[in-house]
Design an enzyme around this catalytic site. Structure first.
Site, PDB file in Angstrom:
ATOM      1  CD  GLU A 225      -3.057  -1.260   2.085  1.00  0.00           C
ATOM      2  OE1 GLU A 225      -3.149  -0.321   2.896  1.00  0.00           O
ATOM      3  OE2 GLU A 225      -3.831  -2.243   2.086  1.00  0.00           O
ATOM      4  CD  GLU A 343      -3.465  -6.774   2.987  1.00  0.00           C
ATOM      5  OE1 GLU A 343      -2.233  -6.713   2.808  1.00  0.00           O
ATOM      6  OE2 GLU A 343      -4.090  -5.980   3.719  1.00  0.00           O
TER       7      GLU A 343
END
Length: 543
Positions: A225, A343
């Protein structure tokens, strides 16, 4: 070819023998099926919409498990390996926020727990007989709740500290993946930077050298991220720079024994405006060197999510627009590049307490799998297989939770060829149906069979009618319902009325079907989900 149901008489009164749900009180008999509760289905089976990976349903181990590397030893549990092996073939992603705060130290000494573990494996087949020394396991399990709180506090406060891990830690992780039949994807630290914010690859080189010396077969990621690096580490990296970093890593891999290794990224968060912009610039700069585009999705904030959210079709449908945004970016920059959900789970921040580890979480999980396959996502990685928080598939006692059993059934019944099923009429959103060719690795079934999976968010039983020519075929039913007084918040599950639990640490239970009378409708109780295998369907697209 679009196949429609033919009208038929409503099914007779059915007894719900699997325990009450929703508005039904204990011992109450369900009412006879009303016309509006009989639902006709349409199938499109002429050709597959998409082909997903055999590892479509994959899992993760959060990198925070290595914050204190002693706890990685928990992966040495034979029971945990048995459960993981049940989900093979699959990828095992080692990643998460802590990815960018972990540093490999090849000179770091093993912990006492690690040494005890490896010493106990001498002169035996670790995959067959390896286990954690009982005193070490007891110590780690006693300390785990405190460690879990530390990890969650660090996550909530966004105050992350660097941790180091040793060669032994890498060995434990790889051994777990290898013994479980999972393909390891290892996330490298992307926050190691030079003064001018170039990626410093020296630590990655040390790890590559070590893994190469051991002959490990690993795929790679870089960072987690990156859209939130500024918030987590006060460092801003734009998409173009990140693309250059991936090109640098790709060059490193090509110079090593990992020259044929896969590289995935950039593992961005949800595709809101700035993140979508970052993804686009990343793909323009470095998209050529990655094998699949990875992104993350969660429906809810784990600290504010409610049971009603988990059952709300409006919440489930949020995922559709997110997928569409990602594909728009990918097709405008790297058309044809595969897209993975790198994810995902129900709620971020470790999941929602008393929800993400219960039967209620299965509605989100099964719907996400169905939508992902239908929309062309090749792989979906579930956060997490085992670890901190509430969204794990296996709990701290190594006991499988409802979403584990749901995942196991999906693996055994659902094949890689994605077809199309839909509900006739306008009120479709609370009854969600998906269709694949059946998994031909399942010895009970054969090529040409179909697997329908369905979710009922209505508070009444729905009766599904198959379209011609499948309406008179033999159907095997695999109905999942919660066990016990907690209802949807139960952490135990029944399959066709039988409680699912491991036979022993080395053995998963048989997944017993319930054959239905040919021509009967498919009853789906209120707030439940089920798989239906249509036998001898002889669908050409599945052969």
């Amino acid at each position: 070819m679009l196949l429609r149901s033919k009208p038929a008489l409503p099914p007779p009164l059915m007894l719900l023998l699997l325990g009450p749900l929703g508005p039904l009180s204990p011992g109450a008999l369900p009412r006879p099926a009303q016309a509006q509760d009989v639902v006709d289905l349409d199938f499109f089976t002429q050709e597959p919409l998409h082909l997903v990976s055999p590892s479509f349903l994959s899992v993760t181990i959060d990198a925070n498990l290595a914050t204190d590397p002693r706890f990685l030893i928990l992966l040495g549990s034979p029971k945990l390996r048995t459960l993981a092996r049940g989900l093979s073939p699959a990828y095992l992603r080692f990643g998460g926020t802590k990815t960018d705060f972990l540093i490999f130290d090849p000179k770091k000494e093993s912990t006492f727990e690690e040494r005890s573990y490896w010493q106990s494996q001498v002169n035996q087949d670790i995959c067959k007989y390896g286990s954690i020394p009982p005193d070490v396991e007891e110590k780690l399990r006693l300390e785990w709740p405190y460690q879990e709180q530390l990890l969650l506090r660090e996550h909530y406060q966004k105050k992350f500290k660097n941790s180091t891990y040793s060669r032994s830690s890498v060995d434990v992780l790889y051994t777990f993946a290898n013994c479980s039949g999972l393909d390891l994807i290892f996330g490298l630290n992307a926050l190691l930077r030079t003064a001018d914010l170039q990626w410093n690859s020296s630590n990655a080189q040390l790890l590559l050298d070590y893994c190469s010396s051991k002959g490990y077969n690993i795929s790679w990621e870089l960072g987690n991220e990156p859209n939130s690096f500024l918030k987590k580490a006060d460092i801003f990296i734009n998409g173009s720079q990140l693309g250059e970093d991936f090109i640098q890593l790709h060059k490193l891999l090509r110079k090593s024994t990992f020259k044929n290794a896969k590289l995935y990224g950039p593992d961005v968060g949800q595709p809101r405006r700035k993140t979508a912009k970052m993804l686009k610039s990343f793909l323009k700069a470095g998209g050529e060197v990655i094998d699949s585009v990875t992104w993350h999705h969660y429906y809810l904030n784990g600290r504010t999510a409610t049971k009603e959210d988990f059952l709300n079709p409006d919440v489930l449908d949020i995922f559709i627009s997110s997928v569409q945004k990602v594909f728009q970016v990918v097709e405008s920059t790297r058309p044809g590049k595969k897209v993975w959900l790198g994810e995902t789970s129900s709620a971020y921040g470790g999941g929602a307490p008393l929800l993400s580890d219960t039967f209620a979480a299965g509605f989100m999980w099964l719907d996400k799998l169905g939508l992902s396959a239908r929309m062309g996502i090749e792989v979906v990685m579930r956060q997490v297989f085992f670890g901190a928080g509430n969204y794990h598939l296996v709990d701290e006692n190594f006991d499988p939770l409802p979403d584990y059993w749901l995942s196991l059934l999906f693996k055994k019944l659902v094949g890689t060829k994605v077809l199309m099923a839909s509900v006739q009429g306008s009120k479709r959103r609370k009854l969600r149906v998906y269709l694949h060719c059946t998994n031909t690795d399942n010895p009970r079934y054969k090529e040409g069979d179909l697997t329908l999976y369905a979710i009922n968010l209505h508070n009444v039983t729905k009766y599904l009618r198959l379209p011609y020519p499948f309406s008179n075929k033999q159907v095997d039913k695999y109905l999942l319902r919660p066990l016990g007084p907690h209802g949807l918040l139960s952490k135990s599950v029944q399959l066709n009325g039988l409680t699912l639990k491991m036979v022993d640490d080395q053995t998963l239970p048989p997944l017993m079907e319930k054959p239905l009378r040919p021509g009967s409708s498919l009853g789906l109780p209120a707030f439940s989900y089920s798989f239906f295998v249509i036998r001898n369907a002889k669908v050409a697209a599945c052969i």
